[in-house]
Design an enzyme around this catalytic site. Structure first.
Site, PDB file in Angstrom:
ATOM      1  CB  SER A 153     -62.573  24.669  13.846  1.00 25.30           C
ATOM      2  OG  SER A 153     -63.019  25.188  12.610  1.00 25.30           O
ATOM      3  CE1 TYR A 166     -57.502  26.420  12.812  1.00 20.35           C
ATOM      4  CE2 TYR A 166     -59.493  25.804  11.622  1.00 20.35           C
ATOM      5  CZ  TYR A 166     -58.883  26.431  12.686  1.00 20.35           C
ATOM      6  OH  TYR A 166     -59.648  27.070  13.637  1.00 20.35           O
TER       7      TYR A 166
END
Ligand code: NAP
Length: 246
Positions: A153, A166
């Site tokens: 990401s 995350y």
């Protein structure tokens, strides 16, 4: 968008395992791989989602995928060993592994995140990825040309406020990829790379940006060129690199 035109038979006879294959980007990748000739193995938490993807693949005229229901939050070494035995019995090798399943967890400052939430995200996004990779390596070594893709990401490449566990988990994912790639370099036919899909129209994106117009982001099917490139033989020799879908 990553520019790549995959030939129709790019993945002919390749055996490819996709985690989080029941919906979102994982479902699109499994369907794209099957459409390019691969025998796919669908892994995910929710059986109904996996069966729906399997049905779509069969309905499109491709071989029925193998389905392996597994909750990565609670899976242990013996579960991964069972999967290894099943793939060995059914296929004898593994040519590709797409680590795609992930949890978003709380979008909050670090001092607001409960231990249990942080640990849960790390378990699904990092520990499970490590254990699955380790279990699959013997099967990957039997391939003439294997590819392991770790889903990253943008917050796994530069930390950002309120992206919590995350973001940390995606940095760890990049670390897993780089460590594996360095261990494999020069002595193995397996390659490992990371891939940041970028904002994509899925449940996770909607959860991360609740007020956003979903139409702003491409559908998972639209970002498949780089997923195909990294899984197929055109990326042979590409190892330890960080890719972006667009
Ligand atoms: P998604 O729509 O939330 O789908 C997540 C998938 O992961 C589902 O198939 C889900 O299975 C599976 N999963 C979650 N927890 C699991 C568990 N405990 N055990 C087994 N499977 C589990 O996510 P997505 O947007 O498609 O994201 C796919 C990947 O891209 C993720 O790694 C994500 O971090 C990354 N990514 C996405 C975006 C974006 O904008 N969408 C951006 C950057 C990175 P069930 O169906 O059973 O729940």
């Amino acid at each position: 968008m990553f520019e790549y035109q995959a030939p129709p038979n790019l993945l002919a006879d390749r055996v490819i395992l996709v985690t989080g294959a029941g919906r979102g980007i994982g479902a699109a990748a499994a369907e794209a791989y099957a459409a390019h000739g691969a025998k796919v193995i669908l892994l995910g938490k929710t059986a109904a989602n996996l069966q729906a993807v399997a049905q779509r693949i069969v309905g499109a005229g491709h071989p029925r995928p193998a389905v392996f229901e597994l909750d990565l939050e609670h899976a242990g070494t013996s579960d991964y060993e069972k999967l290894e035995v099943r793939i060995d019995d059914e296929f004898g090798r593994l040519d590709g592994l797409l680590h795609n399943a992930s949890l978003l967890g709380p979008r909050a400052n670090l001092d607001e995140i409960p231990d249990a939430d942080f640990i849960q995200v790390m378990q699904v996004n990092v520990n499970a990825t490590f254990m699955l990779t380790r279990a699959m390596l013997p099967l990957l070594h039997r391939s003439t040309d294997a590819s392991v893709i770790f889903t990253s990401s943008s917050v796994g490449r530069k930390g950002r406020a309120q992206w919590g566990a995350y973001a940390v988990s995606k940095f760890a994912t990049e670390g897993l990829m780089q460590t594996l790639a360095d261990e494999l370099a020069g002595s193995s036919l397996i390659r490992a790379n990371s891939l940041n899909p970028g904002g994509t129209r899925t449940d996770m994106r909607a959860q991360a940006y609740p007020g956003e117009d979903p139409q702003r982001n491409p559908r998972p099917e639209e970002i498949m060129p780089v997923y195909l490139y990294l899984m197929g033989p055109d990326s042979t020799g590409v190892n330890g690199q960080a890719f972006d879908a667009r």
